[in-house]
Design an enzyme around this catalytic site. Sequence first.
Site, PDB file in Angstrom:
ATOM      1  N   TRP A   1       0.834  -1.208   0.000  1.00  0.00           N
ATOM      2  CA  TRP A   1       0.000   0.000   0.000  1.00  0.00           C
ATOM      3  C   TRP A   1       0.860   1.246   0.000  1.00  0.00           C
ATOM      4  O   TRP A   1       0.512   2.246  -0.649  1.00  0.00           O
ATOM      5  CB  TRP A   1      -1.032  -0.035   1.136  1.00  0.00           C
ATOM      6  CG  TRP A   1      -2.085  -1.036   0.770  1.00  0.00           C
ATOM      7  CD1 TRP A   1      -2.149  -2.347   1.135  1.00  0.00           C
ATOM      8  CD2 TRP A   1      -3.175  -0.815  -0.135  1.00  0.00           C
ATOM      9  NE1 TRP A   1      -3.225  -2.951   0.529  1.00  0.00           N
ATOM     10  CE2 TRP A   1      -3.869  -2.042  -0.245  1.00  0.00           C
ATOM     11  CE3 TRP A   1      -3.634   0.286  -0.853  1.00  0.00           C
ATOM     12  CZ2 TRP A   1      -5.001  -2.174  -1.057  1.00  0.00           C
ATOM     13  CZ3 TRP A   1      -4.762   0.148  -1.649  1.00  0.00           C
ATOM     14  CH2 TRP A   1      -5.426  -1.081  -1.743  1.00  0.00           C
TER      15      TRP A   1
ATOM     16  N   LYS B   1     -13.087  -1.661   5.748  1.00  0.00           N
ATOM     17  CA  LYS B   1     -12.420  -2.614   6.629  1.00  0.00           C
ATOM     18  C   LYS B   1     -12.964  -2.485   8.053  1.00  0.00           C
ATOM     19  O   LYS B   1     -13.575  -3.401   8.574  1.00  0.00           O
ATOM     20  CB  LYS B   1     -10.912  -2.417   6.559  1.00  0.00           C
ATOM     21  CG  LYS B   1     -10.406  -2.781   5.148  1.00  0.00           C
ATOM     22  CD  LYS B   1      -9.119  -2.092   4.776  1.00  0.00           C
ATOM     23  CE  LYS B   1      -8.828  -2.151   3.299  1.00  0.00           C
ATOM     24  NZ  LYS B   1      -8.774  -3.479   2.700  1.00  0.00           N
TER      25      LYS B   1
ATOM     26  N   ASP C   1      -2.161   6.749   5.999  1.00  0.00           N
ATOM     27  CA  ASP C   1      -3.185   5.868   5.434  1.00  0.00           C
ATOM     28  C   ASP C   1      -3.561   4.869   6.527  1.00  0.00           C
ATOM     29  O   ASP C   1      -2.813   3.937   6.816  1.00  0.00           O
ATOM     30  CB  ASP C   1      -2.629   5.146   4.199  1.00  0.00           C
ATOM     31  CG  ASP C   1      -3.645   4.166   3.605  1.00  0.00           C
ATOM     32  OD1 ASP C   1      -4.729   3.966   4.193  1.00  0.00           O
ATOM     33  OD2 ASP C   1      -3.347   3.594   2.539  1.00  0.00           O
TER      34      ASP C   1
END
Lengths: 360, 360
Positions: free
Chosen positions: B101, B195, B171
């Site tokens: 990511w 999530k 993030d």
Amino acid sequence: MTIYNFSAGPAVLPHEVLQQAREELLDWHGSGMSVMEMSHRGKEFMGIAAAAESDLRGLLAIPTNYKVLFLQGGAHLQFAMIPLNLLRGKSSADYVNTGEWSKKAIAEAKKFSNVNIVASGADKNFINVPAFDTWQCDPNAAYLHYTSNETIGGVEFNWVPETGGIPLVADMSSNIISRQIDVSKYGLIYAGAQKNIGPAGLCIVIVREDLIGHVSPSTPTMLDYKIHADNESMYNTPPTYGIYMAGLVFQWLKRNGGLAQMEQTNISKANLLYQAIDASNGFYNCPVVKSDRSRMNVPFTLKDASLDGEFLKQADTHGLLQLKGHRSVGGMRASIYNAMPLEGVQTLVDFITHFAKQHG
Amino acid sequence: MTIYNFSAGPAVLPHEVLQQAREELLDWHGSGMSVMEMSHRGKEFMGIAAAAESDLRGLLAIPTNYKVLFLQGGAHLQFAMIPLNLLRGKSSADYVNTGEWSKKAIAEAKKFSNVNIVASGADKNFINVPAFDTWQCDPNAAYLHYTSNETIGGVEFNWVPETGGIPLVADMSSNIISRQIDVSKYGLIYAGAQKNIGPAGLCIVIVREDLIGHVSPSTPTMLDYKIHADNESMYNTPPTYGIYMAGLVFQWLKRNGGLAQMEQTNISKANLLYQAIDASNGFYNCPVVKSDRSRMNVPFTLKDASLDGEFLKQADTHGLLQLKGHRSVGGMRASIYNAMPLEGVQTLVDFITHFAKQHG
């Protein structure tokens, strides 16, 4: 009391679609999962997404050389994505200005392109579609953009502009799948889902393959149609529940005669309401010229605007919700999308007729 | 059989939240409307959105000089929005590379900015967070970006980088609201909802007010934080149902002791699973160094990879779903977000222990 919701969007959804969503909410088809809990790359959701695309392709008879994309960001993000993707080295694009949504598309396009306004309804206060023979088109335009239905002004195209070879781009947010169209006449069609398709947060783009893949390197990756097309709308996590709900709506349309039947019902609904307005001896008024009146969004004013509050209050007590007009227009607006049944429009007509008798 | 869904996202939601959503699906609080059918500018939805923001502010103790934005486009669109908004005339930004990511964020940032990689876990195959005393920070960086939890690699920061005056950007897609944090240490926090928060299609951004309002005129309007902040996330139609679901999740957290309690439960869940992996005498292996193991995403491999298929098949028959590891890593991955109950992790631990005995 049956509730009828005339919101311009997010808007009413078919009752049986909501019931199905409710039944499946905790456990989709015995999977033990809610659709909201499914990996977008799992076989269950991949099947849901593939069926939604396939059903939309069937409903609109989308040719195979068009991509169907399930995106985010609504029509507003498309206002930027269209010039960023479709200029393809050209420096100017044609736009038709038929009202508030056209103006938004034009303002955003000006960040990225020269904009040629080919025609504008501004001089008539946006009560009509400018006649095609008055349009000043640029033969070198990268594309021609128009708003096929103005949600706020209630002005709808009942014809398709003939642009020669120039790709035609249409914002169909508020009238997609409300009528039959010939997709092959378009370069790109886009629509926020929250009027005729499903919940907010999903935007559908239908784009001819040859028009994509031409962005500049400085374009954000998420704003490149080609990236989404190459990844079948799974470049990143798509709005999975919105896609599922859209799929249920498409299945509902298929079960009920498809767009041919839907269009007939929508014509009946719109005629019923406009006739009641026109028959009110001026108690109500719809400013839009008859040939360009929207089948989806019916704006009307009361001659005596001081009755607006009473009208809305009584409508609410009759279960007729969200009739207040857009803040930029005032008065009332009845949005009568696909999911609004004929009985809902009839109930509204009965109410406005009775209200006019009471107060006329 | 109780189902436990270990998907990395979209992921399991609290059972009682889904039950409440189901109960309210056709008629929210007697309004006669589904939340999906409500105008985003109506009093009902405005109340839902305000409560969701207020509850999130309470849970994370967000200072008043931070804006909370409900956006679309997921973390992927943030990868572009962050440099477009936060460069503020500077030419370079610092990024920490701790895995897949981070790499995506870095690749996108390079479209708009010089990128200085202050530290990278690449040389150790991304099994740890590089020690802070090795970081090569640029004193002129516009901001420093890091991924507080790598969903694929299972590497999580258990400390916050001290950047002096440089805005810290995180993030937190896969660990937001899983633990207590000090928001005031950050310039910007972002997280895709799918999530720990709610359904896919919603992205939450928490940003310090002074950092926004500095985009160049060529930035798409929808990519300007200031526009969304000034319009309280209603510049265009937001993903209303996702915001509603997020609000239900926030209320569920508040009813259950808030983030202090959630963090303790998450520590217990993670310890339980890592201990079982480590006690398997090498039958299972988690490659991540112990100090940097994620509480949310637990990757592990079987020593004998030829047993992977059998493991997944048996797990499925025990109601333990979506354990297959990311395609880039292989093996297994158990995502144990907030909504995964301790009993789910215990059931998984019992299963993997039994499977190891059977096949060890």
